[in-house]
Design an enzyme around this catalytic site. Structure first.
Site, PDB file in Angstrom:
ATOM      1  N   ASN A   1      -1.410   1.362   5.924  1.00  0.00           N
ATOM      2  CA  ASN A   1      -0.274   0.380   5.418  1.00  0.00           C
ATOM      3  C   ASN A   1       0.108  -0.480   6.379  1.00  0.00           C
ATOM      4  O   ASN A   1       0.723  -0.075   7.318  1.00  0.00           O
ATOM      5  CB  ASN A   1       0.642   1.156   4.706  1.00  0.00           C
ATOM      6  CG  ASN A   1       1.966   0.149   3.957  1.00  0.00           C
ATOM      7  OD1 ASN A   1       1.823  -0.844   3.794  1.00  0.00           O
ATOM      8  ND2 ASN A   1       3.178   0.787   3.669  1.00  0.00           N
ATOM      9  N   GLY A   2      -0.133  -2.010   5.941  1.00  0.00           N
ATOM     10  CA  GLY A   2       0.678  -3.003   7.203  1.00  0.00           C
ATOM     11  C   GLY A   2      -0.723  -3.927   7.377  1.00  0.00           C
ATOM     12  O   GLY A   2      -1.659  -3.934   7.019  1.00  0.00           O
TER      13      GLY A   2
ATOM     14  N   LYS B   1      12.983 -13.564 -12.648  1.00  0.00           N
ATOM     15  CA  LYS B   1      12.495 -12.420 -13.700  1.00  0.00           C
ATOM     16  C   LYS B   1      11.401 -12.684 -14.402  1.00  0.00           C
ATOM     17  O   LYS B   1      10.632 -11.973 -14.710  1.00  0.00           O
ATOM     18  CB  LYS B   1      13.947 -11.814 -14.294  1.00  0.00           C
ATOM     19  CG  LYS B   1      14.947 -11.104 -13.573  1.00  0.00           C
ATOM     20  CD  LYS B   1      14.544  -9.790 -13.101  1.00  0.00           C
ATOM     21  CE  LYS B   1      13.965  -9.445 -11.941  1.00  0.00           C
ATOM     22  NZ  LYS B   1      14.603  -9.514 -10.535  1.00  0.00           N
TER      23      LYS B   1
ATOM     24  N   ARG C   1       4.604   0.387  -6.168  1.00  0.00           N
ATOM     25  CA  ARG C   1       4.824  -0.227  -5.047  1.00  0.00           C
ATOM     26  C   ARG C   1       3.666  -1.702  -5.253  1.00  0.00           C
ATOM     27  O   ARG C   1       3.809  -2.429  -4.353  1.00  0.00           O
ATOM     28  CB  ARG C   1       4.352   0.466  -3.585  1.00  0.00           C
ATOM     29  CG  ARG C   1       5.130   1.416  -3.363  1.00  0.00           C
ATOM     30  CD  ARG C   1       4.726   2.555  -2.495  1.00  0.00           C
ATOM     31  NE  ARG C   1       4.550   1.929  -1.052  1.00  0.00           N
ATOM     32  CZ  ARG C   1       5.450   1.813  -0.170  1.00  0.00           C
ATOM     33  NH1 ARG C   1       6.879   2.110  -0.720  1.00  0.00           N
ATOM     34  NH2 ARG C   1       5.312   1.125   0.937  1.00  0.00           N
TER      35      ARG C   1
ATOM     36  N   GLU D   1       7.984 -13.396 -12.457  1.00  0.00           N
ATOM     37  CA  GLU D   1       7.532 -12.221 -12.146  1.00  0.00           C
ATOM     38  C   GLU D   1       6.962 -11.354 -13.335  1.00  0.00           C
ATOM     39  O   GLU D   1       5.825 -10.763 -13.001  1.00  0.00           O
ATOM     40  CB  GLU D   1       8.281 -11.531 -11.077  1.00  0.00           C
ATOM     41  CG  GLU D   1       9.575 -10.859 -11.318  1.00  0.00           C
ATOM     42  CD  GLU D   1      10.114 -10.274 -10.358  1.00  0.00           C
ATOM     43  OE1 GLU D   1       9.780 -10.115  -9.127  1.00  0.00           O
ATOM     44  OE2 GLU D   1      11.485 -10.304 -10.474  1.00  0.00           O
TER      45      GLU D   1
ATOM     46  N   GLU E   1      17.773 -15.997 -10.170  1.00  0.00           N
ATOM     47  CA  GLU E   1      17.552 -14.653 -10.343  1.00  0.00           C
ATOM     48  C   GLU E   1      16.849 -14.736 -12.031  1.00  0.00           C
ATOM     49  O   GLU E   1      15.756 -13.901 -12.044  1.00  0.00           O
ATOM     50  CB  GLU E   1      18.823 -14.030 -10.103  1.00  0.00           C
ATOM     51  CG  GLU E   1      18.364 -12.471 -10.483  1.00  0.00           C
ATOM     52  CD  GLU E   1      17.212 -11.694  -9.701  1.00  0.00           C
ATOM     53  OE1 GLU E   1      16.647 -12.320  -8.753  1.00  0.00           O
ATOM     54  OE2 GLU E   1      17.035 -10.617 -10.153  1.00  0.00           O
TER      55      GLU E   1
ATOM     56  N   CYS F   1       0.849  -1.048  -0.118  1.00  0.00           N
ATOM     57  CA  CYS F   1      -0.125  -0.042  -0.044  1.00  0.00           C
ATOM     58  C   CYS F   1       0.862   1.153  -0.014  1.00  0.00           C
ATOM     59  O   CYS F   1       1.951   1.217   0.685  1.00  0.00           O
ATOM     60  CB  CYS F   1      -0.917   0.135   1.245  1.00  0.00           C
ATOM     61  SG  CYS F   1      -1.777  -1.491   1.599  1.00  0.00           S
TER      62      CYS F   1
ATOM     63  N   TRP G   1      -2.965  -2.652  -1.613  1.00  0.00           N
ATOM     64  CA  TRP G   1      -2.632  -3.922  -2.115  1.00  0.00           C
ATOM     65  C   TRP G   1      -3.517  -4.790  -1.219  1.00  0.00           C
ATOM     66  O   TRP G   1      -2.976  -4.955   0.176  1.00  0.00           O
ATOM     67  CB  TRP G   1      -1.231  -4.051  -2.095  1.00  0.00           C
ATOM     68  CG  TRP G   1      -0.591  -5.355  -2.842  1.00  0.00           C
ATOM     69  CD1 TRP G   1      -0.419  -5.358  -4.109  1.00  0.00           C
ATOM     70  CD2 TRP G   1      -0.135  -6.426  -1.974  1.00  0.00           C
ATOM     71  NE1 TRP G   1       0.005  -6.713  -4.159  1.00  0.00           N
ATOM     72  CE2 TRP G   1       0.351  -7.326  -2.944  1.00  0.00           C
ATOM     73  CE3 TRP G   1      -0.186  -6.764  -0.592  1.00  0.00           C
ATOM     74  CZ2 TRP G   1       0.598  -8.602  -2.563  1.00  0.00           C
ATOM     75  CZ3 TRP G   1       0.230  -8.200  -0.402  1.00  0.00           C
ATOM     76  CH2 TRP G   1       0.810  -9.026  -1.458  1.00  0.00           C
TER      77      TRP G   1
ATOM     78  N   HIS H   1      18.510 -36.058 -11.963  1.00  0.00           N
ATOM     79  CA  HIS H   1      18.007 -36.387 -10.295  1.00  0.00           C
ATOM     80  C   HIS H   1      16.229 -36.162 -10.547  1.00  0.00           C
ATOM     81  O   HIS H   1      15.615 -36.355  -9.228  1.00  0.00           O
ATOM     82  CB  HIS H   1      18.666 -36.168  -9.328  1.00  0.00           C
ATOM     83  CG  HIS H   1      19.909 -36.475  -9.323  1.00  0.00           C
ATOM     84  ND1 HIS H   1      20.304 -37.625  -9.080  1.00  0.00           N
ATOM     85  CD2 HIS H   1      21.097 -35.613  -9.614  1.00  0.00           C
ATOM     86  CE1 HIS H   1      21.621 -37.818  -9.120  1.00  0.00           C
ATOM     87  NE2 HIS H   1      21.967 -36.513  -9.704  1.00  0.00           N
TER      88      HIS H   1
ATOM     89  N   LYS I   1       6.429  -3.696  -4.701  1.00  0.00           N
ATOM     90  CA  LYS I   1       7.773  -3.338  -4.644  1.00  0.00           C
ATOM     91  C   LYS I   1       8.353  -3.579  -3.278  1.00  0.00           C
ATOM     92  O   LYS I   1       9.625  -4.048  -3.182  1.00  0.00           O
ATOM     93  CB  LYS I   1       7.857  -2.033  -5.187  1.00  0.00           C
ATOM     94  CG  LYS I   1       9.539  -1.349  -5.219  1.00  0.00           C
ATOM     95  CD  LYS I   1      10.062  -2.327  -6.236  1.00  0.00           C
ATOM     96  CE  LYS I   1      11.547  -1.674  -6.210  1.00  0.00           C
ATOM     97  NZ  LYS I   1      12.390  -2.681  -6.967  1.00  0.00           N
TER      98      LYS I   1
HETATM   99  C1  F6R Z   1      12.034  -9.540  -7.355  1.00  0.00           C
HETATM  100  C2  F6R Z   1      12.238  -8.662  -6.372  1.00  0.00           C
HETATM  101  C3  F6R Z   1      12.075  -9.173  -4.956  1.00  0.00           C
HETATM  102  C4  F6R Z   1      12.745  -8.427  -3.980  1.00  0.00           C
HETATM  103  C5  F6R Z   1      12.223  -8.879  -2.450  1.00  0.00           C
HETATM  104  C6  F6R Z   1      13.123  -8.271  -1.429  1.00  0.00           C
HETATM  105  O1  F6R Z   1      12.481  -8.942  -8.676  1.00  0.00           O
HETATM  106  O2  F6R Z   1      12.324  -7.346  -6.448  1.00  0.00           O
HETATM  107  O3  F6R Z   1      12.026 -10.670  -4.762  1.00  0.00           O
HETATM  108  O4  F6R Z   1      14.052  -8.625  -4.156  1.00  0.00           O
HETATM  109  O5  F6R Z   1      11.088  -8.685  -2.429  1.00  0.00           O
HETATM  110  O6  F6R Z   1      12.989  -7.055  -1.431  1.00  0.00           O
HETATM  111  P1  F6R Z   1      14.072  -5.898  -0.772  1.00  0.00           P
HETATM  112  O7  F6R Z   1      15.392  -6.079  -1.419  1.00  0.00           O
HETATM  113  O8  F6R Z   1      13.441  -4.645  -0.793  1.00  0.00           O
HETATM  114  O9  F6R Z   1      14.106  -6.392   0.751  1.00  0.00           O
END
Ligand code: F6R
Length: 613
Positions: A101-102, A489, A27, A492, A485, A2, A75, A508, A608
């Site tokens: 937010n929370g 990507k 966000r 997501e 990673e 949020c 959110w 395996h 985010k």
């Molecule tokens: C993926 C991504 C998330 C963050 C994760 C941790 O692209 O951005 O997996 O890496 O939510 O977020 P931070 O780094 O802000 O603790």
């Protein structure tokens, strides 16, 4: 997660709130709303869906007059995305409006008590409980500030709240506990927001509220109080970067802009710390005696930052001969980890606000471990709580999918590993110098990876493979960590099922999923592991896989004999190769997402900064 914005001043609030909320769209959200106060009345407009929808309903804010207000992008956590569940929430008798937010963890218990006291509810949210609880105390004769204080004393969980009272025109109260909140000092006006980009158009003088802080503000005054209710002084901090750093600057998406910003971000992160042939780790002191006493290092984080933790295992163990265990923060906080003075806990986070990572940091500190945070957002909760901080100078990262923050975290891990190895004497002088020289070259090599030919090839590959149903990423050692990673990507932003496996592990079990046309992205950047990985590529090829291979230029010809398409990157030391290898994988995911018609910067269901557990 949020986003919150609040304003009071001489101007019209609604356009400022809508503009601020737009800057917080990154966000992640599913509905939006504002509440504006004009004289006495509280006027609310909220709607499920995009902010642009709400903005159109309000004619850009013109349709809702008033000079004080709070706004929110939601959110969903408690209750589906809907008009009713959107914030702001107005308390039962219409005297209090709240954005939140929370997560209020004890909301059910509080709701039952409030229902018994005669309060009615119109949504499924935990936030409406906060609104009714404040109003409950207000009805008993407490003033606005004291009603908020008494209510928050009863809240459990995490919250940043923006609150208006019908009877107090021109006054906003905000409270912060384990969810981010920034106060903006204006001239003849004041602001709150969940993050700085929402404020930059209006002020660069901000302060990051601490946990337990409450601020009561009008257009000309701001009174800060700590968790005990005592007045405290919070001084403004000047934000150095300007609004354009948080704009797209001609790129179609923030993610693409941020991918291209990586050479600069990595240069900004490395170069101040590469000084006269030595590594300078800001104010972080890791004396040799302390390092020799270490028995174990944990690398704790979530998502992509955790994958940097996985990389750090290979790098620190190789260079420093220290055992490193990467652990997901959401597991670490409850796993009863073995910690003490002989343990260093490295915490990695872009936002510095991720709820699980923050909780893991608290747990590590409580158990007596030394904590070192690698963080991007200056002044964030994790940065303030850790014993030591090394900032990644990536600048604001807006796209939900991280790119430049990941790359700069990796760069800080290199610096840390080299510095520790130097102190412990686990690398000799010649090897140190060679690695140092490679680190200095890294930003230039990143620029080469972003060469137009590589990008064109990735666009072409994406156009060939975007219809695929499943994608496997395979590699060995550091390459296998890069695969994690790369695969994340793709999941997501392109909504494609994908798995990352250590190449030797495929047979395996998961090799049974390979069939005609399955796409396998194979990383073989380490010369010593090249033949082994090529054998694994042959195994999937002989079961019908299409293979997109990635290696260093010197081994390109060899790889081309086995794969359907080969991507080549410049060569550096194998320990640093992941920095270069991840870039084509980011671009591949980006172009796959475009071809599949996905919303690259705001992928569905994602936020985010994950400030709830
Ligand atoms: C993926 C991504 C998330 C963050 C994760 C941790 O692209 O951005 O997996 O890496 O939510 O977020 P931070 O780094 O802000 O603790």
């Amino acid at each position: 997660m949020c986003g919150i914005v609040g304003y009071t001043g001489g101007g019209q609030a609604a356009p400022i709130l809508l503009d601020g909320l737009e800057k917080l769209e990154y966000r992640g959200y599913d509905s939006a709303g504002v509440c504006v106060q004009d004289g006495g009345g509280l006027k609310v407009a909220k709607a499920k869906g995009r902010l642009s929808h709400l903005s159109a309903l309000l004619e850009g804010g013109k349709a809702l007059q008033g000079t004080t207000g709070i706004g929110h992008t939601r959110w969903a956590t408690h209750g589906a995305p809907s008009d009713e569940n959107s914030h702001p929430h107005i308390a039962d008798s219409g005297k209090i409006a709240v954005v939140h937010n929370g997560i209020i963890e004890n909301y059910q218990k509080l709701k039952e008590r409030l229902l018994a006291a005669g309060k009615r509810f119109h949504s499924e949210t935990d936030t409406e409980v906060a609104a009714n609880l404040i109003e409950y105390f207000y009805d008993q004769g407490f003033d606005f500030k004291m009603s908020v204080r008494k209510a928050v004393e009863r809240l459990e969980g995490s919250y940043a709240l923006g609150i208006l009272c019908r009877d107090c025109p021109g006054v906003v109260i905000a409270v912060k506990h384990e969810s981010p909140l920034v106060f903006g000092f204006g001239k003849g006006c004041n602001y709150i927001a969940s993050d700085v980009p929402a404020l930059l158009k209006y002020t660069r003088e901000v302060c990051y509220l601490s946990d337990g802080d409450m601020v009561l503000f009008t257009d000309r005054e701001a009174h800060f109080f700590d968790a005990a209710g005592d007045p405290v002084v919070r001084t403004p901090e000047h934000i150095g970067w300007d609004a354009s750093a948080a704009e797209k600057a001609g790129y179609p998406h923030f993610m693409l802009k941020e991918i291209y910003e990586q050479p600069k971000a990595v240069r900004d992160t490395l170069s101040p710390r590469l000084r006269d042939g030595e590594i300078a780790l800001d104010d972080v002191r890791l004396p040799a005696d302390y390092l020799r006493s270490l028995r174990r290092v944990y690398a704790v984080a979530c998502g992509s930052a955790y994958y940097v933790g996985v990389q750090s295992k290979y790098i620190l163990e190789k260079l420093c001969k220290l055992p490193v265990e990467p652990v997901l923060a959401s597991e670490f906080r409850y796993a009863d980890p073995v910690l003490g003075e002989d343990t260093l806990v490295i915490i990695l986070s872009q936002s510095g606000e991720t709820a699980d990572t923050l909780a893991a940091l608290r747990e590590a500190k409580a158990r007596g471990a030394r904590t070192l945070a690698i963080v991007n957002v200056v002044g964030s909760s994790i940065a303030r709580l850790a014993d030591d901080v090394l900032y990644t100078w990536a600048g604001p990262e807006i796209a939900v999918a991280t790119t430049k923050a990941y790359s700069t975290q990796l760069a800080v891990v290199y610096l840390l590993a080299l510095s520790i190895a130097r102190q412990l004497g686990t690398v000799d002088g010649a090897r140190f110098e060679a690695l140092y020289a490679q680190l200095e070259r890294l930003p230039d090599l990143l620029e080469q990876v972003l060469d137009r030919r590589t990008v064109a090839q990735l666009q072409y590959d994406a156009s060939r493979y975007f219809h695929n149903r499943d994608v496997f990423y395979i590699g060995r050692k550091l390459d296998s960590a890069t695969c994690l990673e790369g695969s994340l990507k793709l999941k997501e932003i392109a909504y494609l099922h994908s798995e990352a496996y250590a190449a030797g592990e495929l047979k395996h079990g998961p090799i049974s999923l390979i069939e005609d046309g399955t796409l396998v992205v194979a990383l073989a950047t380490e010369p010593a592991m090249f033949d082994k990985t090529v054998s694994n590529i042959r195994e999937v090829k002989s079961r019908g896989a299409e293979v997109l291979g990635l290696t260093i230029e010197r081994l390109g010809e060899e790889l081309q004999k086995t794969v359907d398409s080969a991507l080549l990157i410049p060569e550096t030391d194998p320990l640093f190769q992941p920095s270069l290898a991840i870039v084509p994988l980011q671009l591949f995911a980006y172009y796959m997402a475009l071809m599949r018609g996905c919303d690259v910067d705001k992928p569905r269901n994602l936020a985010k900064s994950v400030t709830v557990e």
